[in-house]
Design an enzyme around this catalytic site. Structure first.
Site, PDB file in Angstrom:
ATOM      1  N   SER A 239      12.416   0.868   7.219  1.00 56.01           N
ATOM      2  CA  SER A 239      11.367   1.753   7.047  1.00 56.01           C
ATOM      3  C   SER A 239      10.279   1.492   8.007  1.00 56.01           C
ATOM      4  O   SER A 239       9.421   2.393   8.534  1.00 56.01           O
ATOM      5  CB  SER A 239      10.994   2.249   5.732  1.00 56.01           C
ATOM      6  N   ASP A 489       0.441   0.242  -1.285  1.00 56.95           N
ATOM      7  CA  ASP A 489       1.402   0.037  -0.278  1.00 56.95           C
ATOM      8  C   ASP A 489       0.573  -0.669   0.769  1.00 56.95           C
ATOM      9  O   ASP A 489      -0.152   0.110   1.517  1.00 56.95           O
ATOM     10  CB  ASP A 489       1.894   1.525   0.538  1.00 56.95           C
ATOM     11  N   HIS A 492       3.395  -0.974   4.915  1.00 51.66           N
ATOM     12  CA  HIS A 492       3.582   0.085   5.949  1.00 51.66           C
ATOM     13  C   HIS A 492       2.238   0.457   6.324  1.00 51.66           C
ATOM     14  O   HIS A 492       1.197  -0.050   5.957  1.00 51.66           O
ATOM     15  CB  HIS A 492       4.170   1.354   5.300  1.00 51.66           C
TER      16      HIS A 492
END
Length: 519
Positions: A239, A489, A492
């Protein structure tokens, strides 16, 4: 009085001759001692001859951590001030042997990548991976060093040999702002749309990377599309690869709206003006994966075949001009490792009765990188370049993703890197494997490029979504009554944000390759 074994000469003249002999002998003895001292390198005022011969410039990055290519199976990890504690596998069939893996208190976010492809049935939703654990026997290294970090002795394997080093520099505030906004790009994954999700600060969008000895040009979308006329660029991996691919599309979207020709298996975008194609292919480990039973590894468990490159993208490489490879974080996932057809190890899985594992998740990561890069470089049908983007650092503080780790409140780049044992170890193993692949590839090694982003982006703790992962107006962004932060998160990257600089670095790497310009 005479010297032992000698008779004193008679008369004044004899005494003078005797004294002259003694003085000359003493001087000769002293001169001989000086010569012997110098030849042996004993200390002299300032420095010894030995030191003059062996002194070398200090490492330009501030650390000297070359990898021993003959013995890199064990990578030293810098521990935090609080000693890392060995973790336990939450499985009934776990082994007591941790196999040199890393601790959840120091591990990065190991998110189960959200993906809609059929290439990995396990990649569903935005769940989080189980963390790895640290073997108590893992040795320490001196503070400020990174295992396997490229230094001046390894420039032959860097993409910028003989050129300005793109990856050594500093972050500077740029008043020109980001290359796009969250409102000018319609394809940002919601979890990375930090402004759309209510993040109140915006300065994280404005910092630009400035190499020490040259200028990293601001991304020119028109020039990029012209440079890539008739060519295909493929992002292959997890990802984080998707994060970078979407960043590139958002930048190019400001020049031309691409046509979506994707499928469930692949994302494919075409810029018609130049017939430039941007592709993303899901490949969690970059090597072959299966859920079928192998030996003691049961059906349903992910089997990672470390010595077989992933056919999902390998069978299409003749059509790719540039590949950007991203991997590493999935080696924290529960899985078994297969090498030469045999089950040799696992992560968060290992039957107690199977004895000691041969390969842990760190070594498995290194083998997979070497396998993939060697297969690409030595394939006669691949005439493009493969760019290995180094490990993407996370910035959890106060715990891991599942133990209260947080990056809330970070609004500007760090003044200095806060060392993370998991990041440093994965980075070191990855660079070592890149070097091995270069050696394996011989005359084809020029196809391999290292995009060394780990250290510069270790400073960008401000660039992650943190708690701003959804547009829900009722989402929790503050610590609760128990003092714990909401789920975050910190792996990312916000869009726009630091991830856009990856594509400026990529553009410069491609430009140097296709234009033959190494300035």
């Amino acid at each position: 009085m005479s010297l032992p074994g000698k008779k004193a000469p008679a008369g004044a003249g004899g005494i003078r001759r005797w004294l002259s002999t003694v003085v000359l002998s003493a001087l000769a003895l002293l001169l001989a001692l000086v010569v012997i001292s110098l030849s042996l390198g004993s200390p002299l005022p300032g420095a010894s001859i030995h030191e003059y011969l062996t002194v070398r410039p200090s490492d330009p990055k501030g650390y000297d951590a070359a990898i021993d290519g003959n013995n890199d199976s064990t990578i030293a990890v810098p521990l935090s001030e609080k000693e890392l504690q060995g973790g336990q596998e939450p499985l009934a069939a776990r082994s007591d042997q941790s196999g040199g893996t890393l601790n959840s208190s120091e591990a990065s976010l190991n998110a189960r990548e959200s993906d809609d492809t059929a290439s990995d049935p396990a990649a569903v939703g935005n769940k989080i991976l189980d963390p790895v654990v640290l073997d108590d026997a893992t040795p320490k290294i001196e503070e400020g060093t990174i295992p396997g970090a490229p230094d001046s002795s390894s420039d032959s394997q860097r993409p910028d040999q003989g050129t300005c080093d793109l990856y050594r520099g500093e972050w500077v505030l740029d008043s020109s702002g980001p290359l796009y906004t969250n409102n000018s790009c319609p394809i940002i994954t919601q979890m990375q749309n930090c402004q759309g999700n209510g993040r109140p600060d915006k300065d994280y969008e404005a910092w630009r990377w400035k190499p020490e000895q040259c200028v990293l040009p601001r991304f020119d979308g028109s020039k990029f599309l012209e440079l890539m006329r008739g060519k295909t660029l493929a992002f292959v991996g997890d990802s984080v690869a998707r994060n970078q691919m979407e960043s590139l599309l958002c930048i190019l979207w400001q020049v031309e709206t691409p046509v979506n020709r994707g499928s469930r298996k692949w994302n494919r975008w075409i810029f018609r003006s130049t017939s430039t194609t941007i592709i993303r292919i899901w490949s969690s480990w970059l090597v072959h994966r299966s859920s079928e039973a192998v030996g003691i590894a049961p059906k349903g468990l992910d089997k990672v075949f470390l010595d077989i490159a992933d056919e999902t993208f390998m069978e299409h490489i003749p059509t790719f001009d540039v590949l950007v490879l991203s991997s590493g974080h999935w080696f924290a996932k529960r899985s078994a490792y297969i090498l030469n057809g045999n089950v040799v190890g696992g992560q968060l899985w290992w039957p107690r009765q199977a004895g000691e594992m041969q390969i842990n998740n760190i070594d498995a990561f290194g083998i997979s990188v070497e396998t993939c890069l060697t297969a690409l470089a030595t394939n006669p049908n691949f005439t493009g370049i493969a760019v290995l983007r180094t490990f993407s650092p996370d910035h959890y503080e106060g715990g891991a993703w599942n133990t209260g780790g947080s990056c809330t409140g970070k609004v500007k780049p760090l003044d200095e890197v806060v060392r993370n044992g998991f990041t440093d170890t994965m980075y070191g193993k990855q660079v070592a494997s890149f070097r091995k692949a270069v050696q394996n590839s011989g005359k084809h090694s020029s196809k391999l490029k290292l995009m060394d982003i780990t250290e510069p982006f270790a400073l960008r703790a401000d660039g992650h979504p943190g708690p701003y992962r959804s547009p829900d107006p009722n989402k929790k962004t503050q610590r609760g009554p128990d003092g714990k932060p909401p789920p975050q998160d910190c792996l990312h990257w916000c869009m726009p944000g630091p991830v856009d600089t990856w594509n400026e670095m990529l553009f410069e790497t491609i430009r140097r390759e296709f234009e033959g310009d190494s300035s």
